[in-house]
Design a protein around this motif. Sequence first.
Motif, PDB file in Angstrom:
ATOM      1  N   GLU A 168       0.833  -1.204   0.000  1.00 39.73           N
ATOM      2  CA  GLU A 168       0.000   0.000   0.000  1.00 39.73           C
ATOM      3  C   GLU A 168       0.866   1.252   0.000  1.00 39.73           C
ATOM      4  OE1 GLU A 168      -3.718   1.930   2.600  1.00 39.73           O
ATOM      5  OE2 GLU A 168      -2.760   0.065   3.225  1.00 39.73           O
ATOM      6  N   THR A 169       1.945   1.230   0.785  1.00 42.00           N
ATOM      7  CA  THR A 169       2.871   2.363   0.802  1.00 42.00           C
ATOM      8  C   THR A 169       3.486   2.565  -0.574  1.00 42.00           C
ATOM      9  OG1 THR A 169       3.391   1.984   3.137  1.00 42.00           O
ATOM     10  CG2 THR A 169       4.946   3.301   1.878  1.00 42.00           C
ATOM     11  N   LEU A 170       3.870   1.470  -1.229  1.00 43.20           N
ATOM     12  CA  LEU A 170       4.447   1.566  -2.571  1.00 43.20           C
ATOM     13  C   LEU A 170       3.451   2.184  -3.542  1.00 43.20           C
ATOM     14  CD1 LEU A 170       6.607   0.998  -4.677  1.00 43.20           C
ATOM     15  CD2 LEU A 170       5.722  -1.339  -4.850  1.00 43.20           C
ATOM     16  N   ASN A 171       2.197   1.766  -3.482  1.00 36.84           N
ATOM     17  CA  ASN A 171       1.183   2.342  -4.371  1.00 36.84           C
ATOM     18  C   ASN A 171       1.052   3.847  -4.154  1.00 36.84           C
ATOM     19  OD1 ASN A 171       0.527  -0.100  -5.597  1.00 36.84           O
ATOM     20  ND2 ASN A 171      -1.054  -0.589  -4.091  1.00 36.84           N
ATOM     21  N   ARG A 194       9.165  -3.936  -9.306  1.00 38.03           N
ATOM     22  CA  ARG A 194       9.831  -4.161 -10.593  1.00 38.03           C
ATOM     23  C   ARG A 194       8.849  -3.991 -11.754  1.00 38.03           C
ATOM     24  NH1 ARG A 194      12.131  -8.437  -7.521  1.00 38.03           N
ATOM     25  NH2 ARG A 194      14.305  -7.970  -6.996  1.00 38.03           N
ATOM     26  N   ALA A 195       7.644  -4.494 -11.563  1.00 39.24           N
ATOM     27  CA  ALA A 195       6.634  -4.368 -12.612  1.00 39.24           C
ATOM     28  C   ALA A 195       6.271  -2.903 -12.862  1.00 39.24           C
ATOM     29  CB  ALA A 195       5.388  -5.164 -12.234  1.00 39.24           C
ATOM     30  N   SER A 196       6.528  -2.059 -11.866  1.00 36.99           N
ATOM     31  CA  SER A 196       6.198  -0.639 -11.979  1.00 36.99           C
ATOM     32  C   SER A 196       7.382   0.197 -12.463  1.00 36.99           C
ATOM     33  CB  SER A 196       5.726  -0.102 -10.624  1.00 36.99           C
ATOM     34  OG  SER A 196       4.587  -0.819 -10.177  1.00 36.99           O
ATOM     35  N   GLY A 197       8.530  -0.461 -12.696  1.00 33.03           N
ATOM     36  CA  GLY A 197       9.662   0.257 -13.258  1.00 33.03           C
ATOM     37  C   GLY A 197      10.832   0.480 -12.332  1.00 33.03           C
ATOM     38  N   PHE A 198      10.731   0.079 -11.069  1.00 30.89           N
ATOM     39  CA  PHE A 198      11.871   0.166 -10.160  1.00 30.89           C
ATOM     40  C   PHE A 198      12.806  -1.009 -10.443  1.00 30.89           C
ATOM     41  CE2 PHE A 198       8.519   2.418  -7.942  1.00 30.89           C
ATOM     42  CZ  PHE A 198       9.164   3.488  -7.343  1.00 30.89           C
TER      43      PHE A 198
END
Length: 272
Positions: A199-202, A232-236
């Motif tokens: 949730e924090t990542l979102n 990773r899926a989000s680009g990090f």
Amino acid sequence: MVTPRPEADLAGARVLVCRPEPEAGRLAAYLEACGAEVRVLPLIERVDLPETAADRTLIQNLDLFQHVIAVSPYAAGRLLERIDTWWPQFPVGLNWYGVGASTAAVFAAAGLTPQAPPDGFTSEHLLALPGLHAPAGEKVLLARGERGRELVRDSLNRRGAVVSELILYDRRRPSWSESDLRDHLGDFDPHAIVALSGETLNNLMALGENSDHNLKQRLLVVPANRVAQQARASGFDWILTPASLADDAIATGIAEHLARPARAPRPNTSLS
């Protein structure tokens, strides 16, 4: 839980801590003791929920349960406060569990003898404990927040347990002003960002979409492989999953990763 004396060398490192309070303040103080410059930007705010009649019934019938589980140190603390109102002494015969060592430590500080995974701190690790392998017909009290993961409840239900949830708090995304974001993301320009839940990542990603700061170039500290895969899926692509969520393990992991010259973070130049 007693945090060991700082040993990691974080001199010159800038770390943004996005945990909710009070955990954020404790971790920030530890990182500063290691030499880091730290800013705190909580991306989850906990709001305690009022006790309902159904909640009171669960607590008053605590002695009818076989297992009591808290999903976080905060949930454990709030649960103990509720119990203290109705029980001058803890009922005997209960099995107490914390998802991780920090959660179990809250119960232990109250004089209980809790169980926690010996080598992990996720719901999956908790469910691997022997006492929860075959709980068919046994009653479980699960202390948690609103809108969290459902894995513990659903898994125990499938194993035949009778699970009652005690929802103690809600989690909300704080509202931060543009000046706050510029200060914490742009002007501060962190080398590492601590985001210890999905949730924090979102919420962090939402901030990145609404600012000019390229957060994906920073070292991202996440709690588990599940969240690392999401990142990773989000680009990090520079991601740290520490050995544990203890302050010293987080500090050590950050120090080791930032010491690698090939991955030294580039300063943010997109903000004027």
